[in-house]
Write a protein that holds these residues in place. Sequence first.
Motif, PDB file in Angstrom:
ATOM      1  N   ARG A  74      34.022   6.152  -1.604  1.00  0.00           N
ATOM      2  CA  ARG A  74      32.960   5.320  -1.044  1.00  0.00           C
ATOM      3  C   ARG A  74      32.572   4.293  -2.103  1.00  0.00           C
ATOM      4  NH1 ARG A  74      29.768   8.922   0.594  1.00  0.00           N
ATOM      5  NH2 ARG A  74      29.898   8.645   2.842  1.00  0.00           N
ATOM      6  N   LEU A  76      30.096   1.889  -3.628  1.00  0.00           N
ATOM      7  CA  LEU A  76      28.697   1.511  -3.709  1.00  0.00           C
ATOM      8  C   LEU A  76      28.563   0.213  -4.495  1.00  0.00           C
ATOM      9  CD1 LEU A  76      26.843   4.868  -4.463  1.00  0.00           C
ATOM     10  CD2 LEU A  76      27.229   3.777  -2.261  1.00  0.00           C
ATOM     11  N   TYR A 109      17.068   6.765   7.061  1.00  0.00           N
ATOM     12  CA  TYR A 109      16.407   5.701   6.299  1.00  0.00           C
ATOM     13  C   TYR A 109      15.099   5.252   6.942  1.00  0.00           C
ATOM     14  CZ  TYR A 109      21.422   5.400   5.237  1.00  0.00           C
ATOM     15  OH  TYR A 109      22.720   5.699   4.931  1.00  0.00           O
ATOM     16  N   PHE A 142      29.037  -0.237   7.233  1.00  0.00           N
ATOM     17  CA  PHE A 142      28.294  -1.152   6.374  1.00  0.00           C
ATOM     18  C   PHE A 142      29.141  -2.372   5.975  1.00  0.00           C
ATOM     19  CE2 PHE A 142      25.686   2.593   5.970  1.00  0.00           C
ATOM     20  CZ  PHE A 142      24.402   2.099   5.815  1.00  0.00           C
ATOM     21  N   ASP A 143      30.451  -2.169   5.848  1.00  0.00           N
ATOM     22  CA  ASP A 143      31.329  -3.267   5.432  1.00  0.00           C
ATOM     23  C   ASP A 143      31.625  -4.247   6.563  1.00  0.00           C
ATOM     24  OD1 ASP A 143      31.501  -2.190   2.893  1.00  0.00           O
ATOM     25  OD2 ASP A 143      33.289  -1.017   3.357  1.00  0.00           O
ATOM     26  N   GLN A 181      26.417  -0.974   0.475  1.00  0.00           N
ATOM     27  CA  GLN A 181      25.908   0.391   0.367  1.00  0.00           C
ATOM     28  C   GLN A 181      25.408   0.578  -1.057  1.00  0.00           C
ATOM     29  OE1 GLN A 181      29.393   2.623   2.398  1.00  0.00           O
ATOM     30  NE2 GLN A 181      27.625   3.931   2.683  1.00  0.00           N
ATOM     31  N   SER A 186      19.585  -2.682   2.588  1.00  0.00           N
ATOM     32  CA  SER A 186      20.705  -2.428   3.504  1.00  0.00           C
ATOM     33  C   SER A 186      20.414  -1.370   4.572  1.00  0.00           C
ATOM     34  CB  SER A 186      21.948  -2.032   2.704  1.00  0.00           C
ATOM     35  OG  SER A 186      22.329  -3.082   1.838  1.00  0.00           O
ATOM     36  N   PRO A 187      19.783  -0.229   4.248  1.00  0.00           N
ATOM     37  CA  PRO A 187      19.511   0.760   5.290  1.00  0.00           C
ATOM     38  C   PRO A 187      18.649   0.221   6.430  1.00  0.00           C
ATOM     39  CG  PRO A 187      19.276   1.746   3.129  1.00  0.00           C
ATOM     40  CD  PRO A 187      19.427   0.279   2.911  1.00  0.00           C
ATOM     41  N   ALA A 222      22.413   7.061  10.514  1.00  0.00           N
ATOM     42  CA  ALA A 222      23.234   5.995   9.925  1.00  0.00           C
ATOM     43  C   ALA A 222      24.445   5.733  10.816  1.00  0.00           C
ATOM     44  CB  ALA A 222      23.624   6.350   8.498  1.00  0.00           C
TER      45      ALA A 222
END
Length: 400
Positions: A74, A76, A109, A142-143, A181, A186-187, A222
Amino acid sequence: MYVHVCKIETLREAYRLAKKNNGKPGVDGVRFKQIEREGREDFLRGIQDKLLKEEYYPLKYREVEIPKGNGKVRRLRIPTIRDRVVQAALKLILEPIFEVDFHENSYAYRPKRCAHQMISRVSKNIVYGHRKVLDADLSAFFDNIRHHIMFEKLAERVDDAQVMRLVKLIVRTNGRKGVPQGGVLSPLLANIYLNEIDELFEKAAVKARRNGYGKMDYCRFADDIVITTVVHPGSDRLLEYSRQRLEEELKRLGVELNPEKTKIVDLEKDETFNLLGFTWRLVISKRGKKYPLIIPRSEKRKVILQKIRRIIKENWNEKLPIVISEINPVLRGWVNYFRIGHSSETFSYVRWYVEKKVRRFIRKKQNRPGYGYKRWSKEVPYRDWGLYNDYQFRYYRKAS
């Protein structure tokens, strides 16, 4: 709205929250200790001045890869402390505005919400007869967030050009699409992006009951989505249709389902699914009642053991109290998360493994073989050395 983001009171609270979460430094290498030493108030006043003059520009993110298992990682992206403070200030102002729009089926979140609540909800559904499950996972969510779609959703509630400009600066630092991330903002942006889908399936659950398909439930943490339904002649058709609709709605957002992790499960046929770090299976109690057995995934156990080994290796030249002080917070956090499941076997193994590693650490420092079981009883590592030892279960109960 922008003036509230720039207030020194907002920035002070944002700094407090950022420092509470601590974390690694960004690309500039600045740490909280350095800021405190040079003057926190001057640091915040400098940020305020840049924001008011609209001369603030975020720095690039520092990329860190975290192993996920199966050779995957992952990625970050860690912002600098300065950028974390700005993002936290934005979140303090934007979150209450969007929180009123979010739905009960979304748990990630959000204030006063956590993974344990979703686990409790899914568990109760299974106890009450929801034995068919659509376990859906979004691929690189997220990407793949599309900036223009997200900005449109933000603009529906935010009528402030300066705030929108600031959000765009922060988001576009990540590239042409996606949100980082590891970013503080972002959340919230992720929940805004998927809120439309949460609303769609909340209405779908009501419609399914009205059309005679029985009870159905949807919840999301999420990028983990679970849809459950009672066993019914039309339940398979309902879940397959739900999957198709989910794919269609996600496609409009530029996001896809992960085909490897998305599946329809029949718990009555001894099938299992993975959710929020646990493996779920339907079992029968001694009294003949069916309930979900929720066990930590073997990969999660492997991760905590790797962390313990790394801590001991990195602190090899330190004394025992230092090593214990590094191990305990990591162990406490892991146990606190997994203690709500049926984790006794996993906990017993982790406890034994950690104690063994600590004993071996001391014996090696003494240039002696073995683990010192003859010299130190089983109580010594916990009573005298202070090694973490709270492995009791505390099942989640909703606060009144």
